[in-house]
Scaffold this motif. Structure first.
Motif, PDB file in Angstrom:
ATOM      1  N   ALA A 272      -8.393   0.756  -8.344  1.00 46.24           N
ATOM      2  CA  ALA A 272      -9.535   1.679  -8.331  1.00 46.24           C
ATOM      3  C   ALA A 272      -9.372   2.763  -9.404  1.00 46.24           C
ATOM      4  O   ALA A 272     -10.331   3.407  -9.811  1.00 46.24           O
ATOM      5  CB  ALA A 272      -9.660   2.318  -6.959  1.00 46.24           C
ATOM      6  N   GLN A 273      -8.138   2.919  -9.927  1.00 50.68           N
ATOM      7  CA  GLN A 273      -7.914   3.995 -10.907  1.00 50.68           C
ATOM      8  C   GLN A 273      -8.234   3.569 -12.333  1.00 50.68           C
ATOM      9  O   GLN A 273      -8.846   4.285 -13.098  1.00 50.68           O
ATOM     10  CB  GLN A 273      -6.450   4.444 -10.795  1.00 50.68           C
ATOM     11  N   CYS A 274      -7.791   2.326 -12.708  1.00 54.79           N
ATOM     12  CA  CYS A 274      -7.994   1.945 -14.133  1.00 54.79           C
ATOM     13  C   CYS A 274      -8.779   0.666 -14.308  1.00 54.79           C
ATOM     14  O   CYS A 274      -8.981   0.199 -15.434  1.00 54.79           O
ATOM     15  CB  CYS A 274      -6.637   1.817 -14.831  1.00 54.79           C
ATOM     16  N   SER A 275      -9.211   0.053 -13.191  1.00 54.69           N
ATOM     17  CA  SER A 275     -10.031  -1.179 -13.198  1.00 54.69           C
ATOM     18  C   SER A 275      -9.264  -2.429 -13.637  1.00 54.69           C
ATOM     19  O   SER A 275      -9.868  -3.449 -13.941  1.00 54.69           O
ATOM     20  CB  SER A 275     -11.262  -1.056 -14.108  1.00 54.69           C
ATOM     21  N   LEU A 276      -7.919  -2.362 -13.653  1.00 53.08           N
ATOM     22  CA  LEU A 276      -7.182  -3.607 -13.898  1.00 53.08           C
ATOM     23  C   LEU A 276      -7.257  -4.469 -12.638  1.00 53.08           C
ATOM     24  O   LEU A 276      -7.197  -3.960 -11.519  1.00 53.08           O
ATOM     25  CB  LEU A 276      -5.699  -3.300 -14.195  1.00 53.08           C
ATOM     26  N   SER A 277      -7.399  -5.798 -12.830  1.00 55.24           N
ATOM     27  CA  SER A 277      -7.220  -6.722 -11.712  1.00 55.24           C
ATOM     28  C   SER A 277      -5.854  -7.373 -11.877  1.00 55.24           C
ATOM     29  O   SER A 277      -5.446  -7.676 -13.010  1.00 55.24           O
ATOM     30  CB  SER A 277      -8.316  -7.797 -11.726  1.00 55.24           C
ATOM     31  N   GLU A 278      -5.145  -7.510 -10.767  1.00 52.39           N
ATOM     32  CA  GLU A 278      -3.784  -8.072 -10.869  1.00 52.39           C
ATOM     33  C   GLU A 278      -3.409  -8.834  -9.605  1.00 52.39           C
ATOM     34  O   GLU A 278      -3.974  -8.586  -8.539  1.00 52.39           O
ATOM     35  CB  GLU A 278      -2.777  -6.954 -11.132  1.00 52.39           C
ATOM     36  N   LEU A 279      -2.499  -9.802  -9.761  1.00 54.48           N
ATOM     37  CA  LEU A 279      -2.068 -10.615  -8.621  1.00 54.48           C
ATOM     38  C   LEU A 279      -1.256  -9.750  -7.658  1.00 54.48           C
ATOM     39  O   LEU A 279      -0.605  -8.792  -8.062  1.00 54.48           O
ATOM     40  CB  LEU A 279      -1.197 -11.779  -9.072  1.00 54.48           C
ATOM     41  N   SER A 280      -1.242 -10.157  -6.415  1.00 55.18           N
ATOM     42  CA  SER A 280      -0.536  -9.358  -5.384  1.00 55.18           C
ATOM     43  C   SER A 280       0.966  -9.640  -5.384  1.00 55.18           C
ATOM     44  O   SER A 280       1.745  -8.916  -4.766  1.00 55.18           O
ATOM     45  CB  SER A 280      -1.105  -9.704  -4.007  1.00 55.18           C
ATOM     46  N   ILE A 281       1.380 -10.743  -6.051  1.00 56.09           N
ATOM     47  CA  ILE A 281       2.822 -11.021  -6.160  1.00 56.09           C
ATOM     48  C   ILE A 281       3.164 -11.371  -7.607  1.00 56.09           C
ATOM     49  O   ILE A 281       2.290 -11.771  -8.378  1.00 56.09           O
ATOM     50  CB  ILE A 281       3.265 -12.195  -5.240  1.00 56.09           C
ATOM     51  N   VAL A 282       4.439 -11.239  -7.943  1.00 58.03           N
ATOM     52  CA  VAL A 282       4.918 -11.628  -9.287  1.00 58.03           C
ATOM     53  C   VAL A 282       6.021 -12.655  -9.086  1.00 58.03           C
ATOM     54  O   VAL A 282       7.054 -12.348  -8.486  1.00 58.03           O
ATOM     55  CB  VAL A 282       5.493 -10.417 -10.053  1.00 58.03           C
ATOM     56  N   VAL A 283       5.796 -13.867  -9.576  1.00 59.62           N
ATOM     57  CA  VAL A 283       6.790 -14.934  -9.446  1.00 59.62           C
ATOM     58  C   VAL A 283       7.830 -14.781 -10.573  1.00 59.62           C
ATOM     59  O   VAL A 283       7.480 -14.432 -11.705  1.00 59.62           O
ATOM     60  CB  VAL A 283       6.115 -16.315  -9.518  1.00 59.62           C
ATOM     61  N   ASN A 284       9.072 -15.045 -10.247  1.00 52.11           N
ATOM     62  CA  ASN A 284      10.168 -14.931 -11.215  1.00 52.11           C
ATOM     63  C   ASN A 284       9.872 -15.771 -12.466  1.00 52.11           C
ATOM     64  O   ASN A 284       9.750 -16.999 -12.365  1.00 52.11           O
ATOM     65  CB  ASN A 284      11.449 -15.434 -10.524  1.00 52.11           C
TER      66      ASN A 284
END
Ligand code: DWN
Ligand code: ZN
Length: 419
Positions: A58-70
């Motif tokens: 909500a702050q910068c409008s980036l969309s990103e995955l909820s997890i990061v795979v190694n």
């Protein structure tokens, strides 16, 4: 779901602005790792399937995955070959030609390509007489590129890799990062590395899928565990300032379902002209389309569910009528589409793919066999589902015999289309 040790981490704050108001808006359920093609001996074994959820900052409008795979799990042995697509090779040539002219490249200029894959982009730059160097963590791809005369380091890009290159090759005039910037979790070492290796008057270019196309053209299947960030111009304008860099131009591209190419310089470089219009125009477009607020995203996930229902119903209708269906393009997006929609071997008999390394394997999750294009003639499907819909034109042109014998194509995104 129990946390598999060091397989993934959970995202708690935005990687661009550090914001913690991350609103989930797309949940595709448990999806296999898209590059995890299976041998027949793997089929009975348990397959990693992880949550595929996208969050809106909500702050910068980036969309990103909820997890990061190694990334060590994802990228050390990589099946995807950039060079398979003529469309993509032409795209790389046009980029190299533009750079050669626009930045007056000569034989002394070093061009470094991050995530250089099989050397596809650098082969085009080499045509303009410049020095080239690839960096890609995939040991199998670095071997192919080196064998084809594109010097490539099998490394992840970070400060250490940048320092090693600086000592051995000197500073770079252009550092290019095509379809990798969205794959990076910690951007700090990535951008510190750019600062170290790039000449003061050098150019850093990134090419990333554009979230505007992702939302407007319902390209949900281009979200997978490799794609950590889904960029708009707005979050990118925040980011580079923190590293003494500045965007000086942006181009909207059609490749890969719609991407943006961002041209970045060091702030100390006062000679390269900044095309503020190209940046302002896209920022205003994003705002006008409501992409800087959450509502648009909630509506998007509703559209995605509709595609799933409609595609499944359509394929069921074809099967009820005894039709034979195959697919073309054992792509990452294809794996997401099939697994999310629950389309398996009961609908699709084979997936054709021209990537030699994928043939003889089975698609992640669905275990549909991946075969070469001779199966089009031998199995004579009534319908061909184009999982690589972003290359639909190229695939249709190369299968004219199939088309002329009455074969039909299903293009699933942005809306189901039969031609
Ligand atoms: O970011 C990424 C994008 C750029 O590429 C990677 N993380 C993963 C990959 O995603 P993808 O697999 O969805 O990309 P493509 O390029 O849409 O995949 C196309 C597939 O279709 C490849 O497996 C190659 C195949 N293909 C083919 O067999 N014959 C493609 C063309 C054009 C063909 O003529
Ligand atoms: Zn943010």
């Amino acid at each position: 779901m129990e946390k598999l040790s060091n397989t993934y981490r959970i995202v708690e704050k935005c990687r661009i602005c550090g914001g913690t108001s991350l609103v989930p808006y797309l949940d595709l359920g448990l999806i296999p790792l898209v590059n995890n093609y299976l041998k027949s001996s793997d089929l009975g074994k348990e397959e990693i399937k992880l949550p595929l959820k996208i969050l809106y900052c909500a702050q910068c409008s980036l969309s990103e995955l909820s997890i990061v795979v190694n990334p060590e799990i994802l990228y050390r042995n990589y099946f995807y070959r950039s060079s398979v697509s003529r469309t993509f090779r032409d795209h790389c040539f046009a980029f190299a030609e533009e750079c050669a002219k626009r930045f007056n490249l000569t034989k002394d200029d070093l061009i470094v390509d991050i995530a250089s894959n099989d050397g596809c982009t650098l082969k085009e730059f080499k045509k303009f007489g410049v020095r080239v160097l690839g960096v890609d963590p995939a040991i199998n791809l670095a071997k192919i590129a080196n064998a084809e005369g594109i010097e490539t380091l099998a490394e992840f890009w970070n400060e250490e890799t940048a320092k090693m290159i600086l000592n051995k090759f000197g500073k770079a005039s252009i550092i290019n990062a095509m379809n990798v910037f969205a794959h990076v979790d910690d951007l700090n070492p990535f951008l510190e590395g750019i600062q170290i290796l790039l000449k003061d008057d050098g150019v850093f270019t990134i090419e990333v899928p554009y979230l505007l196309n992702f939302i407007n053209k319902k390209e949900f299947d281009t979200s997978y565990h490799e794609h950590l960030s889904y960029f708009l111009v707005r979050p990118l304008t925040y980011l580079f300032k923190k590293y003494g860099m500045e965007i000086f131009d942006i181009k909207k591209l059609t490749i890969h379902g719609g991407s943006i190419r961002v041209y970045i310089k060091k702030e100390i470089n006062k000679t390269t002209k900044v095309d503020t219009d190209s940046i302002k125009w896209l920022l205003e477009l994003e705002k006008d389309l409501g992409l800087h607020t959450i509502l648009v995203y909630l509506n998007f996930s509703h559209n995605v569910r509709r595609i799933k229902d409609e595609l499944l119903a359509f394929l069921k209708l074809l099967k009820d009528r005894g039709k034979i269906i195959m697919a073309y393009g054992a792509s990452a997006k294809g794996t997401v589409l099939l697994n999310y929609c629950g389309i398996g071997k009961d609908y699709i008999d084979y997936i054709i793919d021209d990537t030699p390394e994928k043939q003889g394997y089975f698609a992640p999750g669905t275990h549909i066999p991946i075969v070469d294009s001779s199966y089009l003639k031998s199995k004579k499907p009534d319908y061909l589902l184009l999982l690589a819909w972003n290359f639909a034109e190229e695939l249709i042109v190369k299968t004219q015999d199939y088309k002329n014998s009455g074969g039909r194509y299903i293009i699933p995104i942005p809306d189901i289309m039969v031609i």
